[in-house]
Design an enzyme around this catalytic site. Sequence first.
Site, PDB file in Angstrom:
ATOM      1  N   ASP A   2       0.839  -1.197   0.000  1.00 22.62           N
ATOM      2  CA  ASP A   2       0.000   0.000   0.000  1.00 22.62           C
ATOM      3  C   ASP A   2       0.875   1.248   0.000  1.00 22.62           C
ATOM      4  O   ASP A   2       1.953   1.247   0.588  1.00 22.62           O
ATOM      5  CB  ASP A   2      -0.905  -0.015   1.245  1.00 22.62           C
ATOM      6  CG  ASP A   2      -2.151   0.826   1.051  1.00 22.62           C
ATOM      7  OD1 ASP A   2      -2.354   1.345  -0.048  1.00 22.62           O
ATOM      8  OD2 ASP A   2      -2.915   0.951   2.024  1.00 22.62           O
ATOM      9  N   GLY A   5       0.016   5.364  -4.454  1.00 16.67           N
ATOM     10  CA  GLY A   5      -0.608   6.632  -4.819  1.00 16.67           C
ATOM     11  C   GLY A   5      -0.012   7.787  -4.029  1.00 16.67           C
ATOM     12  O   GLY A   5       0.300   8.848  -4.579  1.00 16.67           O
ATOM     13  N   TRP A   7       2.911   7.874  -2.597  1.00 19.22           N
ATOM     14  CA  TRP A   7       4.317   8.058  -3.018  1.00 19.22           C
ATOM     15  C   TRP A   7       4.366   9.001  -4.218  1.00 19.22           C
ATOM     16  O   TRP A   7       5.190   9.924  -4.269  1.00 19.22           O
ATOM     17  CB  TRP A   7       4.910   6.693  -3.388  1.00 19.22           C
ATOM     18  CG  TRP A   7       6.364   6.724  -3.739  1.00 19.22           C
ATOM     19  CD1 TRP A   7       7.425   6.493  -2.912  1.00 19.22           C
ATOM     20  CD2 TRP A   7       6.928   6.991  -5.040  1.00 19.22           C
ATOM     21  NE1 TRP A   7       8.607   6.600  -3.599  1.00 19.22           N
ATOM     22  CE2 TRP A   7       8.331   6.906  -4.906  1.00 19.22           C
ATOM     23  CE3 TRP A   7       6.387   7.294  -6.292  1.00 19.22           C
ATOM     24  CZ2 TRP A   7       9.199   7.107  -5.972  1.00 19.22           C
ATOM     25  CZ3 TRP A   7       7.253   7.506  -7.363  1.00 19.22           C
ATOM     26  CH2 TRP A   7       8.650   7.413  -7.201  1.00 19.22           C
ATOM     27  N   ASN A  50     -10.705  -3.586  -5.729  1.00 20.48           N
ATOM     28  CA  ASN A  50      -9.970  -2.578  -6.509  1.00 20.48           C
ATOM     29  C   ASN A  50     -10.642  -2.226  -7.837  1.00 20.48           C
ATOM     30  O   ASN A  50     -10.286  -1.230  -8.473  1.00 20.48           O
ATOM     31  CB  ASN A  50      -8.523  -3.017  -6.777  1.00 20.48           C
ATOM     32  CG  ASN A  50      -7.607  -2.882  -5.566  1.00 20.48           C
ATOM     33  OD1 ASN A  50      -6.644  -3.636  -5.404  1.00 20.48           O
ATOM     34  ND2 ASN A  50      -7.888  -1.914  -4.688  1.00 20.48           N
ATOM     35  N   ARG A  53     -11.900   1.348  -8.509  1.00 18.27           N
ATOM     36  CA  ARG A  53     -11.040   2.473  -8.909  1.00 18.27           C
ATOM     37  C   ARG A  53     -11.387   2.926 -10.323  1.00 18.27           C
ATOM     38  O   ARG A  53     -11.972   2.162 -11.093  1.00 18.27           O
ATOM     39  CB  ARG A  53      -9.574   2.057  -8.826  1.00 18.27           C
ATOM     40  CG  ARG A  53      -9.183   1.743  -7.393  1.00 18.27           C
ATOM     41  CD  ARG A  53      -7.690   1.625  -7.226  1.00 18.27           C
ATOM     42  NE  ARG A  53      -7.385   1.404  -5.821  1.00 18.27           N
ATOM     43  CZ  ARG A  53      -6.190   1.589  -5.278  1.00 18.27           C
ATOM     44  NH1 ARG A  53      -5.185   1.999  -6.016  1.00 18.27           N
ATOM     45  NH2 ARG A  53      -5.998   1.367  -4.003  1.00 18.27           N
ATOM     46  N   ARG A 176      -5.040  -2.193   8.950  1.00 22.00           N
ATOM     47  CA  ARG A 176      -6.198  -3.079   8.774  1.00 22.00           C
ATOM     48  C   ARG A 176      -5.783  -4.218   7.867  1.00 22.00           C
ATOM     49  O   ARG A 176      -4.740  -4.169   7.212  1.00 22.00           O
ATOM     50  CB  ARG A 176      -7.400  -2.393   8.124  1.00 22.00           C
ATOM     51  CG  ARG A 176      -7.282  -0.988   7.665  1.00 22.00           C
ATOM     52  CD  ARG A 176      -8.492  -0.578   6.811  1.00 22.00           C
ATOM     53  NE  ARG A 176      -7.973   0.084   5.651  1.00 22.00           N
ATOM     54  CZ  ARG A 176      -7.525   1.339   5.664  1.00 22.00           C
ATOM     55  NH1 ARG A 176      -7.607   2.052   6.775  1.00 22.00           N
ATOM     56  NH2 ARG A 176      -7.003   1.870   4.587  1.00 22.00           N
TER      57      ARG A 176
HETATM   58  C1  IPE Z   1      -1.107   0.135  -3.859  1.00 23.28           C
HETATM   59  O1  IPE Z   1      -1.147   1.497  -3.543  1.00 23.28           O
HETATM   60  C2  IPE Z   1      -2.256  -0.296  -4.620  1.00 23.28           C
HETATM   61  C3  IPE Z   1      -2.457  -1.486  -5.377  1.00 23.28           C
HETATM   62  C4  IPE Z   1      -1.573  -2.399  -5.574  1.00 23.28           C
HETATM   63  C5  IPE Z   1      -3.784  -1.611  -6.020  1.00 23.28           C
HETATM   64  P1  IPE Z   1      -2.408   2.459  -3.537  1.00 23.28           P
HETATM   65  O2  IPE Z   1      -2.803   2.764  -4.948  1.00 23.28           O
HETATM   66  O3  IPE Z   1      -3.506   1.924  -2.682  1.00 23.28           O
HETATM   67  O4  IPE Z   1      -1.775   3.766  -2.892  1.00 23.28           O
HETATM   68  P2  IPE Z   1      -2.448   4.828  -1.918  1.00 23.28           P
HETATM   69  O5  IPE Z   1      -3.136   4.080  -0.816  1.00 23.28           O
HETATM   70  O6  IPE Z   1      -3.391   5.634  -2.736  1.00 23.28           O
HETATM   71  O7  IPE Z   1      -1.274   5.627  -1.433  1.00 23.28           O
HETATM   72 MG    MG Z   2      -4.143   2.263  -0.743  1.00 21.43          MG
END
Ligand code: IPE
Ligand code: MG
Length: 222
Positions: A2, A5, A7, A50, A53, A176
Amino acid sequence: MDGNGRWAKKRHLPRVMGHRRGVEAVREIVRAAGDLGLEALTLYAFSSENWKRPPDEVGDLMGLLKRFIIADLEEFRANGVRLKVIGRYKDLAPDIVALIDDAIEKTAHNTRTTLAVALNYGGQDELVRAAKAMAQRIADGSLSPENADADALAAGLDTADMPPLDLLIRTSGEQRLSNFLLWQCAYAELWFTETLWPDFTPAHLAEAMADFAARERRFGGR
Ligand code: IPE
Ligand code: MG
């Protein structure tokens, strides 16, 4: 895994850049897994939730997955990595399913590390499928209701051929389970880090493993 995004956001980059760096982190971790003595490593790559998204991001993730399998297949073979997929991956696009099946077949004889990638995976969904499989065995008479125990249920999980889960790592400060390996987590040690997934290195993994090794596990005993 996780934090891809966040990063990217921190660097004012599009989210896809975070996912790309996330794949680089995966590559380094998979390379290190065998040397760290990991018999099995499961990565939560795409959850059954997911799909919520935006389509662009789902497309980016699927594209990266495809390229990862194509680019890393040779390396899996060279490093003794057996690829396994958990979750309803057969519901992904046919070209991806074909690539996955080919990679599973070509790495089936590798024995150093099992790399399980969770794709279109949800722990509750996995449990429902396992319960249905057990119910089916009872219905067709191959299992008696008295023998419908934890082992019988676990035999129907996607992880049936894997060792028990010892350590669960979650990155990016979230605390979590997010529907990951719910059954398997029963006695797993949990390890949380603020590190965002793209910044997660083999040194972090080694740190988590050292921490794990120092814990006393009682499995309900005393
Ligand atoms: C990892 O990071 C996601 C997947 C492998 C789908 P995220 O995309 O959830 O990143 P954040 O939580 O927005 O930072
Ligand atoms: Mg995430």
